[in-house]
Design a protein around this motif. Sequence first.
Motif, short mmCIF file in Angstrom:
data_model
loop_
_atom_site.label_atom_id
_atom_site.label_comp_id
_atom_site.label_asym_id
_atom_site.label_seq_id
_atom_site.Cartn_x
_atom_site.Cartn_y
_atom_site.Cartn_z
N ASP A 98 35.66 85.88 76.19
CA ASP A 98 35.10 86.19 77.50
C ASP A 98 34.07 87.32 77.44
N GLY A 99 33.23 87.28 76.42
CA GLY A 99 32.18 88.28 76.28
C GLY A 99 32.58 89.54 75.55
N HIS A 100 33.88 89.75 75.35
CA HIS A 100 34.35 90.91 74.58
C HIS A 100 34.32 90.57 73.10
N ILE A 101 33.73 91.46 72.30
CA ILE A 101 33.60 91.23 70.85
C ILE A 101 34.19 92.43 70.11
N GLN A 102 35.02 92.14 69.09
CA GLN A 102 35.52 93.21 68.23
C GLN A 102 35.53 92.70 66.79
N THR A 103 35.19 93.59 65.88
CA THR A 103 35.04 93.20 64.48
C THR A 103 35.89 94.12 63.61
N GLU A 235 50.96 96.52 41.69
CA GLU A 235 51.33 95.14 42.04
C GLU A 235 50.96 94.86 43.50
N SER A 236 50.68 93.60 43.76
CA SER A 236 50.22 93.23 45.11
C SER A 236 51.29 93.47 46.16
N TYR A 237 52.57 93.48 45.77
CA TYR A 237 53.61 93.73 46.78
C TYR A 237 53.60 95.16 47.31
N ASN A 238 52.81 96.03 46.68
CA ASN A 238 52.65 97.40 47.17
C ASN A 238 51.67 97.49 48.34
N TYR A 239 51.11 96.37 48.73
CA TYR A 239 50.13 96.32 49.82
C TYR A 239 50.50 95.20 50.78
N PHE A 240 49.97 95.27 51.99
CA PHE A 240 50.26 94.23 52.98
C PHE A 240 48.99 93.84 53.74
N LEU A 241 49.00 92.61 54.23
CA LEU A 241 47.83 92.01 54.87
C LEU A 241 47.56 92.64 56.23
N THR A 242 46.34 93.09 56.44
CA THR A 242 45.97 93.74 57.71
C THR A 242 44.56 93.34 58.13
N VAL A 243 44.31 93.50 59.42
CA VAL A 243 42.94 93.52 59.94
C VAL A 243 42.81 94.83 60.71
N ILE A 244 41.81 95.63 60.35
CA ILE A 244 41.68 96.99 60.88
C ILE A 244 40.43 97.08 61.75
N PHE A 245 40.64 97.39 63.04
CA PHE A 245 39.54 97.46 64.01
C PHE A 245 39.29 98.91 64.41
N PRO A 246 38.06 99.23 64.80
CA PRO A 246 37.79 100.57 65.33
C PRO A 246 38.34 100.72 66.73
N ASP A 247 38.80 101.91 67.07
CA ASP A 247 39.47 102.11 68.36
C ASP A 247 38.54 101.86 69.55
N ASN A 248 37.23 102.06 69.37
CA ASN A 248 36.32 101.91 70.50
C ASN A 248 36.02 100.45 70.84
N GLU A 249 36.55 99.51 70.04
CA GLU A 249 36.34 98.09 70.34
C GLU A 249 37.62 97.41 70.84
N MET A 250 38.70 98.16 70.92
CA MET A 250 39.97 97.55 71.29
C MET A 250 40.01 97.18 72.77
N GLN A 251 40.70 96.09 73.04
CA GLN A 251 40.93 95.65 74.41
C GLN A 251 42.44 95.51 74.63
N ILE A 252 42.99 96.45 75.40
CA ILE A 252 44.40 96.38 75.75
C ILE A 252 44.50 95.95 77.20
#
Length: 413
Positions: A98-103, A235-252
Amino acid sequence: MSLIRPFTGLRPVPERAADVAAPPYDVLNTAEARERVVGKPLSFLHISKPEIDLPEGTDPFDASVYAKGAENLQRLISDGVLIRDDSPCYYLYQLEMDGHIQTGLVAAASVEAYDENRIRKHEFTRPEKEDDRVRQVDALNAQTGPVFLVHKYQAEVETMVREATAGEPLYNLTADDGIRHTLWVMDDAAKTARLTELFDAMPCIYVADGHHRSAAASRVCASRKTDNSNHSGEESYNYFLTVIFPDNEMQILDYNRVVADMNGLDRETFLSKAAESFTVTAETGQVKPGKPQEFGMYLQEQWYRLTINSDLVPANDPVGQLDVSLLQNNLIEPLLGISDPRRDKRIDFVGGIRGMDGLEKRVDSGEMTLAFSLFATGMADLMAVADANEVMPPKSTWFEPKLADGLVSHVLD
């Protein structure tokens, strides 16, 4: 150990991305997931909710369900629908609704940083939900549902993201709900190294959504570390899958409440008692609060605007100042007798995406007696609670748009 690092993602071939992408596992029940996959044999729901491929009535926590998910994942790999990148990459993931974009940046985040609270939390987790995610990760030997993280705005990160997303995307698809998902690959070693440095310089980042997935990643890491006599930390188990967004693009969005009854009070008595803590004003139309400390209430086909008395707002209390806390502590608990909204069946929660019509529908149907609309919790509020090592009340935030499952997964080699 770096806060984040690139990884060799497991992802759909571009021509199959739209067929694979699916809603997050926890936004659909089993019946809804069964409907969604009709005619969609490649949908990632076959992996994230594999009970849909077993007889109706199968316990979604039965061992056969996790085994079926692993079987379905291997089938997509064997059939060439999912492929693994040859070298570690970062990925840029853009959502548009709806026009809101976050990367955001798709990255593998450090479990150690999570355990040390450098990746900060703001919610309690439930053991049974953690157990489910641990069993799912162990069965698949992969993390398939990304944890939604947030970082405070950083100018150079924004510049690098903007430059990376100026090129041709790997995927560009619009889901059934109208949300657009676009993904780019960043495999330039110098650029990935610089992004890693920029995040390493950040004092902390925050879990927005995915507390059970991140807690499960920590438990899987601890277990595998114990079982691995040659554990190195790489080892890869020391890390976990994430998507990290900047706070100024968040929509709560707002996260609203509906309550089954008035705890034995009649309308007049209830309104009179509410007026001891709030200014109560009858309105001619729906009330969607336009500022903090203001609430809408729908009762017997009538909307009211409630404004809390200022002397009831605690100072220097990041949790107590939240609108969800003010409503709970000054009305829902003392008047309606609901002291534990996490477990009390008399209260339910309605995401703001359903609007005020969604609240009216629950009350007018007779299912519920009254509804409350709230002003959305802000990102600054969330981070203040996390920084104070406190926990937000249940159902305080509703993030939109939601991340898709299946576009990138993190294999635990």
